[in-house]
Design an enzyme around this catalytic site. Structure first.
Site, PDB file in Angstrom:
ATOM      1  N   LYS A 126       0.872  -1.195   0.000  1.00  0.00           N
ATOM      2  CA  LYS A 126       0.000   0.000   0.000  1.00  0.00           C
ATOM      3  C   LYS A 126       0.897   1.229   0.000  1.00  0.00           C
ATOM      4  CE  LYS A 126      -4.388   1.131   0.209  1.00  0.00           C
ATOM      5  NZ  LYS A 126      -5.578   0.347  -0.215  1.00  0.00           N
ATOM      6  N   ASP A 166      -7.073   4.239  -4.591  1.00  0.00           N
ATOM      7  CA  ASP A 166      -7.738   4.117  -3.277  1.00  0.00           C
ATOM      8  C   ASP A 166      -8.354   5.496  -3.032  1.00  0.00           C
ATOM      9  OD1 ASP A 166      -7.860   2.106  -0.817  1.00  0.00           O
ATOM     10  OD2 ASP A 166      -7.517   4.071   0.058  1.00  0.00           O
TER      11      ASP A 166
END
Ligand code: NDP
Ligand code: 2IT
Length: 446
Positions: A126, A166
């Site tokens: 991430k 995201d």
């Protein structure tokens, strides 16, 4: 058992001070996975979970850029390369002022289990930045993305680490970052997912997370003999995940009552139908406006400022905005008002106390790492199509997405069945863990 878990968490906490979101995600996994490890000789004594909570690599870098007023701005960029046991690092990029190491580490940690559940060969990662795209012009966003990628490009690659979107990172940002990567490397590769259809993207990727949540929820409810048709559905968020969760809910006959953003929620008692949802999409994706503008076009609806939508009675709740947006009192209210199922579109939207409410009352509850895995699953399918240099049709990708969500549901049942109840938290954590742990054991201490 409690002591083993407590000692483990104390050790992790010592190394990760002031990282509350990361500790929250690790605690949930430790509570369900450690009892399983202790009972299974292959894993016991291998320090396997301690190895999983330690990122393989953390990169943090300066992102300097010049705004439209010619002021020099400085942001911080990150990429957490958490685990590559079953495939290259894979996971989104988040641009939001709340981004810090703790938030990205919790997301990267959960991504390990989520990606494992998809059945596709993807490790966990991430990244992102504390950059706030809100109120910035397109050219400012482009300059930021170019500066961000000018550092990130050396750490990623189609066989190494493949970022995606995201919060705050959608098709516009992916486009600017892809353009800069291609320019720096002089290579056209599938280094990012969520690309545009004409330059390597996959059909259904924009829809995948939201559709996947609803496919998953359908499986949970069918199992208890009920479907979505006619159900009242409360959704939070109005971004990518919320929009397509709403679209699929409407297609399957559910009645969507709410959507929200960080300023509050809209409540439309008549239901947000296809046409009204198209208006939400225009407001959020094209005009980049606030959700409160909805009531200008649909004045019978109301806007409730500064609140979350959990006070609206419903049978199904889909939190699709952000972490810890659904607290203990919200969970109690949902249950009191007749909610029978919660499917998380966001990552870790329910607090631990809220989750206890759901499981104590034995209502259907799916943690995000299972129910929102459709997004990264179709990212995996985008990577497969890029490698094949071929594109599958909408129907082909949607069929594969539905099969994957059904398989994840089955894995949760296999590992999470407790007399008369499915503990989806336990099921998702153990099923996700087993595949990664087996790969790590096979690959030795690295
Ligand atoms: P978007 O940026 O498209 O939308 C985010 C939405 O959540 C907006 O409505 C935003 O409101 C709201 N929101 C964000 N932060 C907050 C906050 N602190 N408080 C209240 N509302 C907030 O993001 P996505 O839809 O892509 O992501 C939503 C969630 O889904 C995140 O948890 C993400 O990690 C998760 N997710 C996303 C996937 C994907 O493929 N995109 C895949 C799996 C999970 P506002 O505009 O006011 O900020
Ligand atoms: O949280 C997530 O799974 C995502 N933001 C999607 C990640 C991806 O690589 O598609």
């Amino acid at each position: 058992m409690d002591k083993v878990i407590k000692d483990f968490l104390a050790e992790v906490n010592k190394r990760n001070q002031n990282e509350p979101e990361f500790m929250q995600a690790v605690t949930e996994v430790a509570e369900t996975v450690i009892p399983y490890i202790v009972k299974n000789d292959v894993y016991y004594g291998q320090n396997i979970l301690m190895r999983m909570v330690e990122p393989e690599r953390v990169v943090s870098f300066r992102v300097a850029w010049i705004d439209d007023q010619e002021e020099i701005q400085v942001n911080r960029g990150y990429r957490i390369e958490m685990n590559s046991a079953i495939g290259p690092y894979k996971g989104g990029l988040r641009f939001h002022p709340s981004v810090n190491l703790s938030v990205l580490k919790f997301l990267a940690f959960e991504q390990i289990f989520k990606n494992s559940l998809t059945t596709l060969p993807m490790g966990g990662g991430k990244g992102g930045s504390d950059f706030n795209p809100k109120g910035r012009t397109d050219t400012e966003v482009m300059r930021f993305c170019q500066s961000f990628m000018t550092e990130l490009f050396r750490h990623i690659g189609p066989n190494r680490d493949i970022p995606a979107g995201d919060i705050g990172v959608g098709s516009r940002e992916i486009g600017y970052m892809f353009g800069q990567y291609k320019r720096l490397k002089n290579e056209f590769t599938g280094v990012l997912t969520g690309k545009g259809i004409s330059w390597g993207g996959s059909l259904i990727r924009p829809e995948a997370t939201g559709y996947g949540v609803v496919y998953f929820v359908q499986k949970m409810m069918e199992h208890n003999g009920a479907g979505l048709a006619g159900k009242k559905v409360v959704i939070s968020g109005s971004g990518n995940v919320a929009q397509y969760a709403a679209e699929k809910t409407i297609q399957l006959g559910g009645k969507v009552l709410t959507m929200s953003d960080s300023s509050g929620y809209i409540y439309d008692a008549e239901g947000i139908d296809k046409e009204k949802l198209a208006h939400v999409m225009e407001l959020k994706n094209i005009k980049r406006a606030r959700i409160s503008f909805y009531i200008e076009k649909y004045p019978k609806a109301k806007f409730v400022a500064g609140k979350t939508p959990w006070e609206v009675p419903c049978e199904l709740a889909l939190p699709c905005a952000t972490q810890n947006e659904l607290k203990e009192k919200d969970a109690a209210l949902l249950i009191n008002n007749g909610c029978v199922c919660v499917g998380e579109g966001a990552n870790m939207p329910s607090t631990p106390e809220a989750i206890h409410q759901f499981t104590n009352h034995k209502i259907l509850y799916a943690p995000g790492k299972a129910s929102n895995a459709g997004g990264v699953a179709v990212s995996g399918l985008e990577m497969a199509q890029n490698s094949l240099r071929y594109n599958w049709s909408r129907e082909e990708v949607d069929d594969k997405l539905q099969s994957i969500m059904a398989e994840i549901h089955q894995s949760c049942m296999d590992f999470g069945k407790e007399d008369g109840y499915v503990n989806y938290v336990k099921g998702a954590n153990i099923a996700g863990f087993v595949k990664v742990a087996d790969a790590m054991l096979a690959q030795g201490v690295v």
